[in-house]
Design a protein around this motif. Structure first.
Motif, PDB file in Angstrom:
ATOM      1  N   GLU A   1     -21.317  23.631  40.053  1.00 47.43           N
ATOM      2  CA  GLU A   1     -20.113  23.102  39.427  1.00 47.43           C
ATOM      3  C   GLU A   1     -19.673  24.059  38.366  1.00 47.43           C
ATOM      4  OE1 GLU A   1     -19.970  18.288  39.441  1.00 47.43           O
ATOM      5  OE2 GLU A   1     -19.672  19.327  37.568  1.00 47.43           O
ATOM      6  N   ARG A   2     -18.378  24.087  38.151  1.00 46.59           N
ATOM      7  CA  ARG A   2     -17.856  24.959  37.114  1.00 46.59           C
ATOM      8  C   ARG A   2     -16.700  24.238  36.461  1.00 46.59           C
ATOM      9  NH1 ARG A   2     -16.326  30.885  37.668  1.00 46.59           N
ATOM     10  NH2 ARG A   2     -15.190  31.212  35.756  1.00 46.59           N
ATOM     11  N   ARG A   3     -16.833  23.976  35.157  1.00 47.70           N
ATOM     12  CA  ARG A   3     -15.720  23.364  34.438  1.00 47.70           C
ATOM     13  C   ARG A   3     -14.846  24.482  33.928  1.00 47.70           C
ATOM     14  NH1 ARG A   3     -17.240  19.014  35.808  1.00 47.70           N
ATOM     15  NH2 ARG A   3     -16.020  19.806  37.521  1.00 47.70           N
ATOM     16  N   ARG A   4     -13.571  24.398  34.238  1.00 45.02           N
ATOM     17  CA  ARG A   4     -12.647  25.404  33.736  1.00 45.02           C
ATOM     18  C   ARG A   4     -12.394  25.167  32.256  1.00 45.02           C
ATOM     19  NH1 ARG A   4     -14.040  25.910  38.936  1.00 45.02           N
ATOM     20  NH2 ARG A   4     -12.654  27.252  40.088  1.00 45.02           N
ATOM     21  N   GLY A   5     -12.180  26.253  31.533  1.00 46.58           N
ATOM     22  CA  GLY A   5     -11.899  26.124  30.109  1.00 46.58           C
ATOM     23  C   GLY A   5     -10.449  25.754  29.835  1.00 46.58           C
TER      24      GLY A   5
ATOM     25  N   SER B   1      -1.884  21.257  33.894  1.00 51.60           N
ATOM     26  CA  SER B   1      -0.737  22.080  33.494  1.00 51.60           C
ATOM     27  C   SER B   1      -0.966  23.576  33.703  1.00 51.60           C
ATOM     28  CB  SER B   1      -0.347  21.779  32.051  1.00 51.60           C
ATOM     29  OG  SER B   1      -1.479  21.820  31.234  1.00 51.60           O
ATOM     30  N   THR B   2      -2.178  24.104  33.439  1.00 52.46           N
ATOM     31  CA  THR B   2      -2.385  25.546  33.624  1.00 52.46           C
ATOM     32  C   THR B   2      -2.265  25.942  35.096  1.00 52.46           C
ATOM     33  OG1 THR B   2      -3.967  25.310  31.844  1.00 52.46           O
ATOM     34  CG2 THR B   2      -3.824  27.461  32.869  1.00 52.46           C
ATOM     35  N   PRO B   3      -3.011  25.266  36.030  1.00 49.82           N
ATOM     36  CA  PRO B   3      -2.805  25.650  37.433  1.00 49.82           C
ATOM     37  C   PRO B   3      -1.373  25.433  37.892  1.00 49.82           C
ATOM     38  CG  PRO B   3      -4.497  23.929  37.269  1.00 49.82           C
ATOM     39  CD  PRO B   3      -4.084  24.263  35.888  1.00 49.82           C
ATOM     40  N   LEU B   4      -0.695  24.406  37.339  1.00 45.16           N
ATOM     41  CA  LEU B   4       0.688  24.146  37.749  1.00 45.16           C
ATOM     42  C   LEU B   4       1.585  25.322  37.375  1.00 45.16           C
ATOM     43  CD1 LEU B   4       2.567  22.017  38.992  1.00 45.16           C
ATOM     44  CD2 LEU B   4       3.064  21.238  36.688  1.00 45.16           C
ATOM     45  N   ALA B   5       1.364  25.875  36.177  1.00 47.74           N
ATOM     46  CA  ALA B   5       2.175  27.021  35.749  1.00 47.74           C
ATOM     47  C   ALA B   5       1.976  28.192  36.706  1.00 47.74           C
ATOM     48  CB  ALA B   5       1.789  27.418  34.329  1.00 47.74           C
TER      49      ALA B   5
ATOM     50  N   THR C   1      -1.174  36.094  40.407  1.00 47.00           N
ATOM     51  CA  THR C   1      -0.968  34.684  40.048  1.00 47.00           C
ATOM     52  C   THR C   1      -1.793  33.773  40.955  1.00 47.00           C
ATOM     53  OG1 THR C   1       1.054  34.756  41.349  1.00 47.00           O
ATOM     54  CG2 THR C   1       1.309  34.847  38.969  1.00 47.00           C
ATOM     55  N   MET C   2      -1.976  34.160  42.239  1.00 45.01           N
ATOM     56  CA  MET C   2      -2.795  33.315  43.115  1.00 45.01           C
ATOM     57  C   MET C   2      -4.261  33.371  42.700  1.00 45.01           C
ATOM     58  SD  MET C   2      -1.107  33.506  46.905  1.00 45.01           S
ATOM     59  CE  MET C   2      -1.902  32.061  47.581  1.00 45.01           C
ATOM     60  N   ALA C   3      -4.720  34.546  42.239  1.00 48.09           N
ATOM     61  CA  ALA C   3      -6.103  34.647  41.748  1.00 48.09           C
ATOM     62  C   ALA C   3      -6.274  33.796  40.499  1.00 48.09           C
ATOM     63  CB  ALA C   3      -6.447  36.103  41.461  1.00 48.09           C
ATOM     64  N   ALA C   4      -5.259  33.816  39.616  1.00 49.52           N
ATOM     65  CA  ALA C   4      -5.327  33.004  38.396  1.00 49.52           C
ATOM     66  C   ALA C   4      -5.315  31.521  38.746  1.00 49.52           C
ATOM     67  CB  ALA C   4      -4.149  33.340  37.483  1.00 49.52           C
ATOM     68  N   LEU C   5      -4.530  31.158  39.766  1.00 50.59           N
ATOM     69  CA  LEU C   5      -4.478  29.762  40.213  1.00 50.59           C
ATOM     70  C   LEU C   5      -5.862  29.314  40.688  1.00 50.59           C
ATOM     71  CD1 LEU C   5      -2.911  27.233  41.047  1.00 50.59           C
ATOM     72  CD2 LEU C   5      -2.299  28.367  43.153  1.00 50.59           C
ATOM     73  N   ASP C   6      -6.518  30.170  41.494  1.00 50.83           N
ATOM     74  CA  ASP C   6      -7.856  29.832  41.993  1.00 50.83           C
ATOM     75  C   ASP C   6      -8.842  29.644  40.860  1.00 50.83           C
ATOM     76  OD1 ASP C   6      -7.216  29.798  44.587  1.00 50.83           O
ATOM     77  OD2 ASP C   6      -7.773  31.874  44.984  1.00 50.83           O
ATOM     78  N   SER C   7      -8.734  30.507  39.825  1.00 52.87           N
ATOM     79  CA  SER C   7      -9.765  30.443  38.793  1.00 52.87           C
ATOM     80  C   SER C   7      -9.497  29.329  37.791  1.00 52.87           C
ATOM     81  CB  SER C   7      -9.901  31.792  38.088  1.00 52.87           C
ATOM     82  OG  SER C   7      -8.724  32.052  37.398  1.00 52.87           O
ATOM     83  N   THR C   8      -8.297  28.718  37.817  1.00 54.69           N
ATOM     84  CA  THR C   8      -8.060  27.627  36.871  1.00 54.69           C
ATOM     85  C   THR C   8      -8.042  26.263  37.554  1.00 54.69           C
ATOM     86  OG1 THR C   8      -5.692  28.025  37.093  1.00 54.69           O
ATOM     87  CG2 THR C   8      -6.758  28.971  35.176  1.00 54.69           C
ATOM     88  N   PHE C   9      -7.967  26.241  38.893  1.00 52.14           N
ATOM     89  CA  PHE C   9      -7.905  24.963  39.607  1.00 52.14           C
ATOM     90  C   PHE C   9      -9.308  24.389  39.772  1.00 52.14           C
ATOM     91  CE2 PHE C   9      -7.935  22.778  43.816  1.00 52.14           C
ATOM     92  CZ  PHE C   9      -7.275  21.646  43.390  1.00 52.14           C
TER      93      PHE C   9
END
Ligand code: ZN
Ligand code: ZN
Length: 486
Positions: A31-35, A40-44, A176-184
């Motif tokens: 498991e990994r909790r995103r910081g 809202s962050t993945p939505l952006a 942006t897709m990599a950022a989406l993956d790492s924040t979702f």
């Protein structure tokens, strides 16, 4: 929860933002909790990706200028030219991986984030989220960017190449897709879902009660919900639909050894023509000859592009080989019941799954070159049958890694057969960290709660001491940090 790589059931403490829980036996990330914030962050990043994606569809990638004659391409020119050359199957795969699926997964993500923001998770979102996780690896924008880079480096020596907005858009889309993956955080979205009752399976809070035998437990492969059965659960039987996500429940993947073996054999058979037959014929100024994958690597090396030569060599020759050899080794160990470097094998499996898609670089590069170098008889690039075989090798090895169940390696040597164990007195209970020496306990239900404020350092990893056979999992914290997190 159950470790998806080694099949050990273990209890994880509630993680704070930025924390990671790793399997205490094989080191896989559980498991990994995103910081960041949940929605809202993945939505952006999702909205930014969609904007880049839509702009990319209508903009040009590059213009090739040869002695005054020009040819401008966009992301769909390559596949169209491939269809004209009679390679419709390659065109279909390229269009799916670079145009259809990126758009589809971004649309699905928008729906998921909308559903996740509702007070209760709507039931219609469950198949969407399940399919999102299955389709995401097939959206290969980042691989396409590397293919574009290789194609550009090959062309820039020969002619004048002008880059257009599309090239920068596809690069931005990759980030942006990599950022989406790492924040979702899919686990937090699933934890939001309601649980229906299911005949024969009971939900059970194992925090303070004895650890049930692991043969009686099963974990949903989609949403990771752990369920307990009154009797031992057969390994491959269909146990009905998951009460949370509605996907089929099975303790292990169906016929994984046979399916992996058949995909591997077909991949190996195609690997030979993929390397012997030419992948493309480059005709430049009336001269040219068919070239194989290895020939392309030598050509890059001769033009001084050492980094790209090594990259293509690794992605196209080494990777498919590594995948075939390592999956065969896993099948052999499972068949002979050998406990041979189990932790290393599990790590290797995760690497194989992670890097398998990067072999598509060559296919995308051929599709770009075919689209851009089209000057009648003087200069043109034709795709050859080798590229079909090569693409089939890549797809078959991805399927082989997908249907293989790495838990079988640990099952085969009897490491997943646990007897009931009573929890040690003084268990910190729900939400607390387990003390040193505690047995691993599954916690089937997790309550939906707002992310707690980080209590420990960001990026901290909980990990146990090296595993000894037969020992149940334990969580230990580094000595210096214990005070801050307990
Ligand atoms: Zn594990
Ligand atoms: Zn489920």
């Amino acid at each position: 929860m159950e470790c998806p790589t080694c099949g050990l059931f273990q209890r994880i403490p509630s993680l704070a933002g930025g924390q990671v829980a790793e399997c205490c036996r094989c080191g896989a990330q559980l498991e990994r909790r995103r910081g960041t914030t949940l929605i809202s962050t993945p939505l952006a990043f999702c909205i930014a990706s969609l904007a880049f994606y839509l702009a990319l569809l209508v903009s040009a990638l590059m213009t090739l200028n040869v002695h005054g004659r020009q040819n401008t391409i966009s992301i769909h020119s390559g596949p169209i030219e491939l269809v004209h050359q009679g390679l419709g199957i390659v065109a279909t795969v390229v269009v799916s991986c670079t145009i259809l699926l990126p758009g589809l997964v971004l649309g699905m993500m928008l729906l998921i984030l909308y559903a996740g923001s509702r007070p209760e998770l709507p039931r219609w979102i469950c198949p969407v989220l399940a399919w999102y996780e299955r389709l995401r690896p097939w959206s290969m924008i980042e691989v396409y960017v590397i293919g574009l880079l290789v194609a550009y480096s090959k062309l820039v020596d020969l002619a004048i190449v002008n880059l257009h907005a599309g090239t920068f858009l596809v690069g931005a889309l990759m980030f942006t897709m990599a950022a989406l993956d790492s924040t979702f955080d899919a686990e937090m979205i699933w934890a939001h879902g309601s649980i229906r009752s299911l005949p024969g399976l009971t939900s059970y809070d194992a925090t303070r009660r004895p650890l049930p035998p692991s043969q009686n437990m099963l974990a949903c492969s989609t949403c990771q919900l752990v369920l307990l059965s009154e009797a031992p659960v057969p390994d491959q039987a269909d146990m009905g639909d998951c009460p949370r996500c509605g996907q089929i429940l099975r303790r292990r993947k169906l016929d994984s050894v046979q399916a992996t073996l058949s995909f591997l054999i077909s991949a190996f058979l195609f690997y030979i023509p993929a390397n012997l037959l030419p992948v493309m014929t480059v005709v430049w100024m009336g001269k040219g000859a068919p070239s194989t994958i290895m020939g392309g690597v030598f050509e890059l090396w001769r033009s001084g592009l050492y980094f790209l030569a090594v990259l293509v060599l690794f992605a196209s020759i080494t990777l498919p080989c590594l995948k075939i050899v390592s999956l065969s080794a896993m099948l052999y160990c499972e068949w002979r019941r050998k406990a041979w470097h189990l932790v290393g094998m599990s790590k290797l499996y995760r690497v194989v799954v992670l890097i398998g898609r990067w072999s598509m670089i060559d296919v995308f590069m051929v599709s770009i070159l075919v689209g851009v170098v089209r000057f009648a008889f003087l200069s043109h690039v034709n795709a050859d049958t080798g590229v079909v075989f090569f693409m089939l090798v890549v797809i078959l090895t991805i399927f082989a890694a997908d249907v293989y169940d790495p838990r079988g390696l640990w099952d085969a040597v009897g490491l997943n057969a646990f007897q009931p164990v009573h929890p040690v007195a003084g268990d910190p209970g729900e939400g607390g960290l387990q003390k040193e020496g505690h047995v691993a306990i599954c916690r089937p239900e997790r309550r939906w709660s707002i992310l707690p404020k980080p209590r420990a350092r960001q990026g901290q990893v909980y990990k146990s001491q090296p595993h000894k056979p037969g020992q149940a999992g334990t969580f230990r914290l580094p000595a210096g940090d214990r005070k801050g997190c307990a």
